[in-house]
Design an enzyme around this catalytic site. Structure first.
Site, short mmCIF file in Angstrom:
data_model
loop_
_atom_site.label_atom_id
_atom_site.label_comp_id
_atom_site.label_asym_id
_atom_site.label_seq_id
_atom_site.Cartn_x
_atom_site.Cartn_y
_atom_site.Cartn_z
N GLY A 88 0.82 -1.22 0.00
CA GLY A 88 0.00 0.00 0.00
C GLY A 88 0.84 1.26 0.00
N GLY A 90 2.44 2.43 -3.08
CA GLY A 90 2.59 2.99 -4.42
C GLY A 90 3.68 2.35 -5.26
CG ASP A 137 0.27 -0.08 -10.77
OD1 ASP A 137 0.59 0.94 -11.39
OD2 ASP A 137 -0.10 -0.07 -9.58
O1 PMV Z 1 -1.86 1.55 -6.38
P1 PMV Z 1 -0.68 2.42 -6.64
O2 PMV Z 1 -0.34 3.32 -5.52
O3 PMV Z 1 0.46 1.61 -7.13
O4 PMV Z 1 -1.06 3.45 -7.83
C1 PMV Z 1 -1.87 3.13 -8.89
C2 PMV Z 1 -1.91 4.26 -9.88
C3 PMV Z 1 -3.24 5.00 -10.02
O5 PMV Z 1 -3.11 5.77 -11.21
C4 PMV Z 1 -3.50 5.91 -8.85
C5 PMV Z 1 -4.41 4.03 -10.17
C6 PMV Z 1 -4.48 3.27 -11.49
O6 PMV Z 1 -5.33 2.37 -11.58
O7 PMV Z 1 -3.75 3.61 -12.44
#
Ligand code: PMV
Length: 307
Positions: A88, A90, A137
């Protein structure tokens, strides 16, 4: 009993530009973080068993989901999962787990999965964890190379012409991506002109940053990171802890710094060179970073795979 024994590794990631905007029609630029990640070890067992420090109930559900998706009965194996990624924060802990599980399931089904097959399957798990993620991601992790991501169908790999040296600092504050994304949705709906203006600026930054990376213009890249951080502050997803770390990094000589990922806590990144790296690291610790990592994103061989 499956007689297969193998291990997989899925890295973490950091978003350099465009988080949040990518959820609402914009583009993002992301790079893998190879120093951190999820290791999955498969060994033969009398029955399916899981060994992991993470939420076992979620891992089980996720593994059953991928097995079902590829039409494979859950095999008799011991699945040992370990991560060095903060949760959690990023850096893609859930997407890294998703990519590792997807690759494991496909290999157990005795396939030689392509990166895209792994990516598609991992996205299903990201949906299980987050609802409606953009997919940036799992894509950057499945492909293990810098990408510009506009949608799951519009992805391009980036050829860095110089390596990037980043420091990643964790505020130690955990945040829920879904909650932060929902807050952005509310504000974007309530004030669509304001959001459209920010989105336009963020998209332009991604285009400029891609050029800066391809031309090894690191000073310029740093200024673009700072501009992206200011947009995220205006979007309301940064926090006092993140802002403090960003300011400390810049004051200590970083070329640029910004929060990364969903925000409201989690991590920030600072672009450094070998000279400034040590002083920026010390400044980040003094400004409250609870954990600090250094990562290098390598320049890509121009003859390497192009998507
Ligand atoms: O979940 P994180 O903190 O790795 O971030 C995801 C990136 C966002 O743009 C906030 C959400 C997404 O679905 O792209």
């Amino acid at each position: 009993m499956s007689d297969q024994r193998f291990s997989v590794f899925a890295p973490g990631k950091t978003i350099l530009f465009g988080e949040h905007f990518v959820v609402r029609g914009g583009q993002a630029l992301a790079v893998p973080v190879s120093e951190l990640g999820t290791t999955g070890k498969v060994s033969p067992a009398a029955e399916l068993s899981f060994c992991c420090a993470a939420d076992v109930a979620f891992v089980k559900r996720a593994f059953f989901t991928v097995c079902e998706a590829i039409g494979m009965a859950p095999p008799a194996i011991e699945l040992d999962l370990e991560t060095t990624l903060p949760i959690g924060a990023g850096l893609g802990s859930s997407a890294s787990l998703a990519v590792a599980l997807a690759e494991i399931a496909l290999r157990l089904a005795e396939r030689r999965p392509s990166e895209e097959e792994i990516n598609q399957l991992a996205y299903r798990l990201e949906q299980l964890a987050h609802g409606a993620p953009s997919g940036v991601d799992n894509t950057v992790i499945a492909y293990r190379q810098p990408i510009v991501f506009k949608s799951r169908k519009e992805i391009r790999s980036l050829n860095l012409s110089a390596p990037l040296q980043l420091l990643i600092a964790d505020t130690g504050v955990q945040a829920s991506t879904a909650a932060v994304v929902a807050g952005v949705a509310q504000r974007a709906t309530a004030n669509s002109a304001w959001f459209a203006d920010l989105l336009g600026q963020a998209d332009a930054l991604v285009d400029q940053a891609a050029l800066a990376l391809e031309n090894a213009e690191l000073e310029r890249l740093g200024r673009l990171l700072n501009a992206n951080h200011r947009l995220l502050v205006e979007l309301g997803v940064s926090s006092s802890e993140l802002d403090r770390l960003v300011e400390a990094a810049l004051a200590a000589g970083a070329k640029g710094a910004k929060m990364t990922g969903a925000g409201a806590g989690g991590c920030m990144i600072a672009l450094v060179d070998s000279e400034a790296g040590r002083s920026v690291g010390a400044a980040l610790k003094a400004a409250g970073a609870v954990r600090l990592w250094s990562t290098q994103v390598d320049a890509v061989d121009p003859r390497g795979a192009q998507r």
